[in-house]
Write an enzyme that holds these catalytic residues in place. Structure first.
Site, mmCIF file in Angstrom:
data_model
loop_
_atom_site.group_PDB
_atom_site.id
_atom_site.type_symbol
_atom_site.label_atom_id
_atom_site.label_comp_id
_atom_site.label_asym_id
_atom_site.label_seq_id
_atom_site.Cartn_x
_atom_site.Cartn_y
_atom_site.Cartn_z
ATOM 1 N N GLU A 94 23.765 26.481 -26.487
ATOM 2 C CA GLU A 94 23.218 27.688 -27.137
ATOM 3 C C GLU A 94 24.225 28.356 -28.065
ATOM 4 O O GLU A 94 25.317 28.745 -27.649
ATOM 5 C CB GLU A 94 22.732 28.696 -26.073
ATOM 6 C CG GLU A 94 21.961 29.848 -26.714
ATOM 7 C CD GLU A 94 21.408 30.850 -25.708
ATOM 8 O OE1 GLU A 94 21.270 30.510 -24.518
ATOM 9 O OE2 GLU A 94 21.122 31.984 -26.126
ATOM 10 N N LYS A 271 19.970 36.418 -17.049
ATOM 11 C CA LYS A 271 20.067 35.196 -17.867
ATOM 12 C C LYS A 271 21.295 35.309 -18.769
ATOM 13 O O LYS A 271 22.058 34.359 -18.939
ATOM 14 C CB LYS A 271 18.793 35.009 -18.689
ATOM 15 C CG LYS A 271 18.693 33.670 -19.408
ATOM 16 C CD LYS A 271 19.409 33.636 -20.744
ATOM 17 C CE LYS A 271 19.323 32.268 -21.385
ATOM 18 N NZ LYS A 271 20.105 32.172 -22.622
ATOM 19 N N ASP A 287 27.693 22.350 -9.452
ATOM 20 C CA ASP A 287 26.241 22.368 -9.281
ATOM 21 C C ASP A 287 25.706 23.728 -9.730
ATOM 22 O O ASP A 287 25.678 24.689 -8.963
ATOM 23 C CB ASP A 287 25.926 22.108 -7.797
ATOM 24 C CG ASP A 287 24.436 21.976 -7.538
ATOM 25 O OD1 ASP A 287 23.637 22.459 -8.368
ATOM 26 O OD2 ASP A 287 24.082 21.418 -6.490
ATOM 27 N N HIS A 384 23.213 36.877 -33.308
ATOM 28 C CA HIS A 384 22.681 35.621 -32.780
ATOM 29 C C HIS A 384 22.045 34.789 -33.887
ATOM 30 O O HIS A 384 22.324 33.608 -34.022
ATOM 31 C CB HIS A 384 21.648 35.928 -31.690
ATOM 32 C CG HIS A 384 21.154 34.715 -30.984
ATOM 33 N ND1 HIS A 384 21.867 34.129 -29.964
ATOM 34 C CD2 HIS A 384 20.052 33.961 -31.164
ATOM 35 C CE1 HIS A 384 21.206 33.070 -29.545
ATOM 36 N NE2 HIS A 384 20.098 32.947 -30.256
HETATM 37 P P1 NAD Z 1 31.684 16.513 -0.989
HETATM 38 O O1 NAD Z 1 30.589 15.896 -0.202
HETATM 39 O O2 NAD Z 1 32.251 15.678 -2.095
HETATM 40 O O3 NAD Z 1 32.808 16.960 0.052
HETATM 41 C C1 NAD Z 1 34.041 17.498 -0.330
HETATM 42 C C2 NAD Z 1 35.134 16.576 0.131
HETATM 43 O O4 NAD Z 1 36.370 17.015 -0.378
HETATM 44 C C3 NAD Z 1 35.255 16.516 1.650
HETATM 45 O O5 NAD Z 1 35.308 15.185 2.042
HETATM 46 C C4 NAD Z 1 36.602 17.201 1.911
HETATM 47 O O6 NAD Z 1 37.233 16.700 3.043
HETATM 48 C C5 NAD Z 1 37.366 16.903 0.636
HETATM 49 N N1 NAD Z 1 38.449 17.813 0.256
HETATM 50 C C6 NAD Z 1 39.603 17.451 -0.345
HETATM 51 N N2 NAD Z 1 40.364 18.513 -0.588
HETATM 52 C C7 NAD Z 1 39.697 19.593 -0.164
HETATM 53 C C8 NAD Z 1 39.966 20.989 -0.186
HETATM 54 N N3 NAD Z 1 41.099 21.484 -0.687
HETATM 55 N N4 NAD Z 1 39.030 21.813 0.302
HETATM 56 C C9 NAD Z 1 37.861 21.341 0.779
HETATM 57 N N5 NAD Z 1 37.555 20.026 0.840
HETATM 58 C C10 NAD Z 1 38.465 19.150 0.365
HETATM 59 O O7 NAD Z 1 31.244 17.889 -1.652
HETATM 60 P P2 NAD Z 1 30.638 19.183 -1.024
HETATM 61 O O8 NAD Z 1 31.423 20.300 -1.589
HETATM 62 O O9 NAD Z 1 30.448 19.116 0.446
HETATM 63 O O10 NAD Z 1 29.167 19.226 -1.646
HETATM 64 C C11 NAD Z 1 28.988 19.448 -3.020
HETATM 65 C C12 NAD Z 1 27.855 18.603 -3.535
HETATM 66 O O11 NAD Z 1 26.685 18.820 -2.743
HETATM 67 C C13 NAD Z 1 27.484 18.929 -4.937
HETATM 68 O O12 NAD Z 1 27.473 17.736 -5.693
HETATM 69 C C14 NAD Z 1 26.056 19.485 -4.826
HETATM 70 O O13 NAD Z 1 25.304 19.153 -5.956
HETATM 71 C C15 NAD Z 1 25.557 18.813 -3.598
HETATM 72 N N6 NAD Z 1 24.441 19.440 -2.842
HETATM 73 C C16 NAD Z 1 24.012 20.720 -3.055
HETATM 74 C C17 NAD Z 1 22.977 21.244 -2.304
HETATM 75 C C18 NAD Z 1 22.545 22.670 -2.518
HETATM 76 O O14 NAD Z 1 23.217 23.429 -3.184
HETATM 77 N N7 NAD Z 1 21.404 23.112 -1.950
HETATM 78 C C19 NAD Z 1 22.386 20.466 -1.321
HETATM 79 C C20 NAD Z 1 22.856 19.181 -1.114
HETATM 80 C C21 NAD Z 1 23.894 18.676 -1.860
#
Ligand code: NAD
Length: 445
Positions: A94, A271, A287, A384
């Protein structure tokens, strides 16, 4: 030459770092960002080559891949947040978002400051028991078992978070009206996801707890999933400015009241705030749907959808505040797998997910201020649409050599009529081409 720094700019003379940035050519911007330490030689080669990404990588991210969809990547300038100046990448299509945020950040910098904080640490996972048989028995069992379940979850699932100082912290029970006179039971599992967004982690914890809950309580779990309404971890940003025109301050306060009280206005206000937040989330591989859902739900937390920003006069000052959950990660998801996201995170040189969340809140709040300032003075169209003229010119099908003429004519039409549309661009282009194909007039001399 601009002063050297690695990622964050020393705040002594931040203005110099971005002086004239928007007027530079792309190559000059690369040089400036390299001098700042925000981009490496390899980053510049990657960007210069058009940020090529392999289809094999896309196949790892999603299903049924046919290619990539590219968005422009820019840099928003002039932000000093908690005394620290940042190079902030934005991926957005945008027109005018980056220009307005940079211009307003400069205004804020000249008249005041931005401060931020993250309040709370825990995200929320939900375990639903849709048709609870005995709520009070379940309540007793959850109370009895909560600390054991926390311990087991941390031992068997969230040990990576525990190692980093986070992990599952608490478990509690809520009742929710079913709407048919009955109740459903909802167990909330709260966890500190450290620098991850934590969705997958908390989902796994909830799924892990499901059989334990069923066994102890005799109830049947219906589903497990995180909640995006994370009112247990909210990000706040505050802008304080002085030396402004009192009339302008009053208008901004009135505009803010409008967005607080009227959901029709609140939606558009929010927005505009998200104009400042989503592009950073996209640039960093976060996300944005999750953040959007969380922010909108938080905006309606008292039963009416309201603005997530407030602007008020405080004596001689104008004070703006933003408060909402911005749950994101600097690890996990695709944040460190997508090369452009990885580069964007490195550009900001941030140390934690909270820091990124504070940057997003600040840019969202400042973006909102820019919009309110324009809306209550010259109106949104002037700035804009001036920038949008380029899109209209291209949309009408102007060729490279025709663009300057069409843009100039559209600017004149905008100044004259205070409005402009694609049909103006089509008409101007048609006239230009008709004039060019008309046979030359015979010489009078
Ligand atoms: P992920 O599954 O990749 O897990 C994060 C990983 O990073 C873990 O294995 C953790 O051990 C590791 N890690 C390394 N260094 C870290 C640190 N300093 N702090 C924390 N963890 C560390 O990711 P996630 O964050 O569990 O999930 C994010 C994903 O889930 C996004 O891609 C999102 O789109 C998706 N998601 C979102 C929804 C929702 O918002 N409703 C639902 C399902 C999935």
């Amino acid at each position: 030459m601009a002063q050297k720094f690695t990622g964050k700019i020393t705040p002594s003379k931040p203005a110099d770092m971005f002086a004239g940035f928007s007027k530079l050519s792309r190559e000059e911007r690369f040089d400036r960002l390299r001098e700042m330490g925000a981009l490496s030689k390899d980053d510049i080669s990657f960007l210069r080559a058009g940020s090529p990404l392999s289809v094999e990588l896309a196949e790892k991210f999603i299903e049924n891949v046919i290619g990539y969809f590219q968005l422009p990547l820019g840099v928003v300038t002039n932000f000093i947040i908690d005394g620290q100046s940042y190079v902030i990448p934005m991926a957005v299509e945008e027109t005018s978002i980056i220009a307005a945020a940079s211009k307003t950040a400069k205004w804020v910098r000249e008249h005041g400051r931005i401060t931020t904080e993250v309040v709370g640490r825990e995200i929320i996972g939900q375990i639903q028991i849709a048709k609870v048989k005995d709520f009070s028995k379940l309540q007793t069992k959850v109370r009895e078992q909560a600390s054991a379940w926390v311990e087991l979850s941390n031992r068997d699932v969230a040990h990576g978070l525990v190692k980093r100082g986070g992990g599952v912290k608490s478990i509690r029970l809520r009742s929710v009206e079913r709407g048919d006179g009955g109740l459903m039971a909802v167990i909330h599992v709260q966890a500190d996801a450290c620098d991850a967004m934590g969705a997958n982690i908390i989902n796994q914890v909830c799924e892990y707890l499901k059989p334990l809950v069923e066994e102890v309580s005799g109830e049947k779990v219906t589903m497990c999933i995180l909640s995006n309404l994370v009112d247990t971890k909210v990000t706040r940003a505050r802008v304080e400015m002085s030396g402004l025109d009192p009339e302008l301050m009053e208008k901004i306060e009135e505009a803010s009241l409008f967005a607080l009280q009227d959901p029709y206005r609140a939606a558009t206000n929010n927005k505009g705030v998200l104009n400042g937040i989503d592009p950073i989330l996209i640039a960093t591989g976060n996300d944005w749907r999750a953040v959007e859902a969380g922010i909108h739900a938080y905006a309606a937390r008292d039963g009416q959808y309201r603005s997530i920003t407030r602007w008020k006069r405080d004596g001689e000052k104008l004070v703006g505040t933003f408060e909402a959950p911005i749950i994101l990660g600097i690890v996990g998801g695709v944040t460190t797998l997508h090369p452009t996201a990885k580069m964007s995170l490195k550009m900001m040189n941030i140390q934690s997910a909270d820091e990124l969340s504070r940057i997003c809140a600040s840019v969202g709040l400042v973006q909102n201020l820019g919009a309110l300032r324009a809306l209550t003075t010259v109106g949104i169209i002037e700035g804009h649409m001036k920038l949008h003229i380029k899109n209209l010119t291209l949309g009408a099908g102007a060729q490279e050599k025709e663009i300057p003429y069409v843009q100039k004519r559209l600017e004149e039409i905008l100044t004259l009529h205070k409005r402009i549309s694609l049909s103006h661009a089509v008409e101007v282009l048609r006239e230009l081409r008709a004039n060019q194909t008309r046979p030359p007039q015979e010489s009078q001399t």
